[in-house]
Motif scaffolding. Structure first.
Motif, mmCIF file in Angstrom:
data_model
loop_
_atom_site.group_PDB
_atom_site.id
_atom_site.type_symbol
_atom_site.label_atom_id
_atom_site.label_comp_id
_atom_site.label_asym_id
_atom_site.label_seq_id
_atom_site.Cartn_x
_atom_site.Cartn_y
_atom_site.Cartn_z
ATOM 1 N N ALA A 8 41.577 36.246 -14.400
ATOM 2 C CA ALA A 8 41.824 34.952 -15.036
ATOM 3 C C ALA A 8 41.379 33.834 -14.105
ATOM 4 O O ALA A 8 41.120 34.055 -12.915
ATOM 5 C CB ALA A 8 43.307 34.793 -15.372
ATOM 6 N N ILE A 9 41.294 32.639 -14.659
ATOM 7 C CA ILE A 9 41.055 31.425 -13.888
ATOM 8 C C ILE A 9 42.126 30.426 -14.291
ATOM 9 O O ILE A 9 42.411 30.252 -15.475
ATOM 10 C CB ILE A 9 39.662 30.818 -14.166
ATOM 11 N N VAL A 10 42.732 29.782 -13.304
ATOM 12 C CA VAL A 10 43.770 28.788 -13.567
ATOM 13 C C VAL A 10 43.252 27.398 -13.228
ATOM 14 O O VAL A 10 42.827 27.138 -12.108
ATOM 15 C CB VAL A 10 45.042 29.071 -12.743
ATOM 16 N N PHE A 11 43.298 26.510 -14.205
ATOM 17 C CA PHE A 11 43.029 25.093 -13.985
ATOM 18 C C PHE A 11 44.365 24.368 -14.151
ATOM 19 O O PHE A 11 45.066 24.581 -15.139
ATOM 20 C CB PHE A 11 42.024 24.556 -15.009
ATOM 21 N N THR A 12 44.709 23.531 -13.184
ATOM 22 C CA THR A 12 45.993 22.852 -13.273
ATOM 23 C C THR A 12 45.903 21.389 -12.865
ATOM 24 O O THR A 12 45.188 21.022 -11.933
ATOM 25 C CB THR A 12 47.063 23.551 -12.409
ATOM 26 N N ASP A 13 46.642 20.582 -13.592
ATOM 27 C CA ASP A 13 46.881 19.213 -13.192
ATOM 28 C C ASP A 13 47.733 19.234 -11.920
ATOM 29 O O ASP A 13 48.333 20.262 -11.584
ATOM 30 C CB ASP A 13 47.618 18.493 -14.337
ATOM 31 N N VAL A 100 42.633 22.778 -8.976
ATOM 32 C CA VAL A 100 43.338 21.550 -9.326
ATOM 33 C C VAL A 100 42.347 20.595 -9.976
ATOM 34 O O VAL A 100 41.307 20.267 -9.397
ATOM 35 C CB VAL A 100 43.975 20.895 -8.088
ATOM 36 N N VAL A 101 42.669 20.160 -11.190
ATOM 37 C CA VAL A 101 41.833 19.214 -11.926
ATOM 38 C C VAL A 101 42.705 17.982 -12.173
ATOM 39 O O VAL A 101 43.567 17.990 -13.055
ATOM 40 C CB VAL A 101 41.329 19.816 -13.253
ATOM 41 N N SER A 102 42.484 16.945 -11.387
ATOM 42 C CA SER A 102 43.442 15.846 -11.334
ATOM 43 C C SER A 102 42.804 14.486 -11.550
ATOM 44 O O SER A 102 41.656 14.251 -11.170
ATOM 45 C CB SER A 102 44.151 15.865 -9.970
ATOM 46 N N SER A 103 43.598 13.580 -12.127
ATOM 47 C CA SER A 103 43.186 12.183 -12.229
ATOM 48 C C SER A 103 43.679 11.370 -11.039
ATOM 49 O O SER A 103 43.517 10.145 -11.014
ATOM 50 C CB SER A 103 43.716 11.568 -13.532
ATOM 51 N N GLY A 104 44.287 12.054 -10.088
ATOM 52 C CA GLY A 104 44.703 11.404 -8.857
ATOM 53 C C GLY A 104 43.563 11.325 -7.864
ATOM 54 O O GLY A 104 42.392 11.475 -8.221
ATOM 55 N N LYS A 156 38.240 15.686 -17.377
ATOM 56 C CA LYS A 156 38.601 17.014 -16.896
ATOM 57 C C LYS A 156 37.831 18.124 -17.608
ATOM 58 O O LYS A 156 37.549 19.165 -17.009
ATOM 59 C CB LYS A 156 40.112 17.226 -17.030
ATOM 60 N N SER A 157 37.474 17.903 -18.865
ATOM 61 C CA SER A 157 36.684 18.910 -19.578
ATOM 62 C C SER A 157 35.322 19.083 -18.923
ATOM 63 O O SER A 157 34.810 20.204 -18.805
ATOM 64 C CB SER A 157 36.519 18.521 -21.050
ATOM 65 N N LYS A 158 34.742 17.989 -18.473
ATOM 66 C CA LYS A 158 33.444 18.039 -17.796
ATOM 67 C C LYS A 158 33.549 18.805 -16.483
ATOM 68 O O LYS A 158 32.679 19.627 -16.153
ATOM 69 C CB LYS A 158 32.935 16.623 -17.544
ATOM 70 N N SER A 159 34.614 18.561 -15.731
ATOM 71 C CA SER A 159 34.807 19.270 -14.461
ATOM 72 C C SER A 159 35.005 20.761 -14.675
ATOM 73 O O SER A 159 34.494 21.587 -13.911
ATOM 74 C CB SER A 159 36.007 18.688 -13.703
ATOM 75 N N VAL A 189 48.626 12.485 -20.618
ATOM 76 C CA VAL A 189 47.486 12.004 -21.388
ATOM 77 C C VAL A 189 46.160 12.385 -20.734
ATOM 78 O O VAL A 189 45.191 12.725 -21.422
ATOM 79 C CB VAL A 189 47.569 10.466 -21.553
ATOM 80 N N SER A 190 46.112 12.358 -19.415
ATOM 81 C CA SER A 190 44.853 12.662 -18.720
ATOM 82 C C SER A 190 44.417 14.107 -18.904
ATOM 83 O O SER A 190 43.276 14.462 -18.613
ATOM 84 C CB SER A 190 44.980 12.352 -17.225
#
Length: 281
Positions: A8-13, A100-104, A156-159, A189-190
Motif C-alpha cells: 500500500a501507499i499512505v498519503f496523509t495530511d 505527508v501531503v500538506s498545505s502547511g 494535493k491531487s497534483k502532488s 477543506v485542503s
C-alpha cells in the motif's frame, strides 16, 4: 517498475491529522487575528466564497511573530496523535511508504516531526508541502505556495499524481498497479482535491468492483461534511489507532475496502447488491 511492490501507499495530511492541533490555526488563534476572525474566514472557504489559498494567506499575514519564535511556540504546544507512532512502526515494518501531503510549510512540519517522532522519521517520511520565504533573520516571513495558480495553494491531487508517476505507478490505473492499495488520511477543506482524486482512481461509481483506495476522514471535521455534500466515499476515524486497525484488516485479512466506506453512494449500493445476492441464494 520494480516487481517488489509495497502492499500500500499512505498519503496523509499533517496539521490536525498527524498532530492533534493544526499548527497554522494555533498560530493564527494565539499570535495572529484570533479564533473568531479565523473562523469567519473558514466559513467563507467552506462555502466556496473565498479560495483556501487567499484565506490561508490572510490568516498567516496576521501573525507578527518572527518565524523561529513561531516554531519554538509550536514545539512547546503541538502534540502528536496518540496512535501515530504505532502506525508509523507498522508501515515501516511492512515497507509501506508514508507521504505527508500538506498545505502547511515544510520547515514547520520537519521541526515538529523531528520533535514528536524522531530524526529517523524525517528520513523515512516524504514531505510534500508549501515552503516559506524568510527575510531579516526570520523577522519577516511569508508562505510560498507549491501551486500558486491553484485556489488551494497546494493542489494535493497534483502532488499525489506526480508522486505516483515519479515512482513508476501509472496513476493507479494500469494492470501493473493491481494490488497496490492507496490510503489518504485527512481532516479539512485542503484535503478535498486529494479525496476526489482517490475516488476517481478507484472508479467508485461501480459498486461491483473492489475499491483500491480508501479515504480516512477525521471525526467531527470539515472533510466529512465535504464528503457527504459531494458524495465522496470515505471512512471515519478518531485517531491513528482507528486507521491502523482498518488498514490491518484490509492488508492482513484481505477485507474488501468497500466494506469500510460510510455514508456514501458506493456503500449504499454495495449493501443493496449484497442483499440482492443473498435473497437469490
Amino acid at each position: 517498475m520494480s516487481t517488489d511492490l509495497p502492499p500500500a501507499i499512505v498519503f496523509t495530511d499533517w496539521d490536525g491529522t498527524v498532530t492533534l492541533q493544526d499548527s497554522n490555526d494555533y498560530l493564527t488563534d494565539n499570535l495572529g487575528m484570533g479564533q473568531p476572525a479565523r473562523l469567519k474566514i473558514n466559513d467563507l472557504i467552506f462555502d466556496n466564497k473565498l479560495s483556501f489559498r487567499d484565506g490561508f494567506k490572510e490568516m498567516l499575514e496576521s501573525i507578527p511573530t518572527p518565524f523561529n519564535e513561531c516554531i519554538e511556540y509550536l514545539l512547546k504546544n503541538v502534540k502528536l496523535d496518540p496512535g501515530f507512532k504505532e502506525f508509523y512502526k507498522f508501515c515501516h515494518e511492512r515497507n509501506i511508504p508514508i507521504v505527508v501531503v500538506s498545505s502547511g510549510m515544510t520547515p514547520i512540519i520537519t521541526a515538529l516531526l523531528t520533535n514528536l517522532v524522531g530524526q529517523e522519521a524525517v528520513s523515512k517520511i516524504e514531505i510534500l508541502s508549501n515552503d516559506v520565504r524568510i527575510d531579516d533573520n526570520g523577522k519577516n516571513w511569508e508562505i510560498v505556495f507549491k501551486d500558486p495558480d491553484s485556489h488551494f495553494g497546494h493542489d494535493k491531487s497534483k502532488s499525489i499524481l506526480n508522486y505516483l508517476k515519479q515512482h513508476g505507478y501509472s496513476n493507479g490505473t494500469s494492470d501493473d498497479d493491481q494490488g497496490i492499495k492507496m490510503f489518504y488520511i485527512g481532516d479539512g477543506v485542503s484535503d478535498k482535491s486529494g479525496a476526489e482524486l482517490l475516488a476517481k482512481l478507484s472508479d467508485s461509481s461501480d459498486p461491483t468492483k473492489d475499491l483500491q483506495s480508501l479515504l480516512f476522514a477525521k471525526h467531527g471535521k470539515d472533510l466529512i461534511k465535504i464528503c457527504i455534500r459531494d458524495n465522496i466515499p470515505f471512512t471515519e476515524f478518531n485517531d491513528f489507532g482507528d486507521v491502523l486497525n482498518k488498514m490491518k484488516k484490509i492488508i492482513d485479512d484481505n477485507d474488501s475496502i468497500n466494506s469500510f466506506v460510510e455514508n456514501s453512494k458506493i456503500a449504499k449500493e454495495s449493501e443493496e447488491l449484497k442483499n440482492v445476492k443473498e435473497s437469490t441464494k
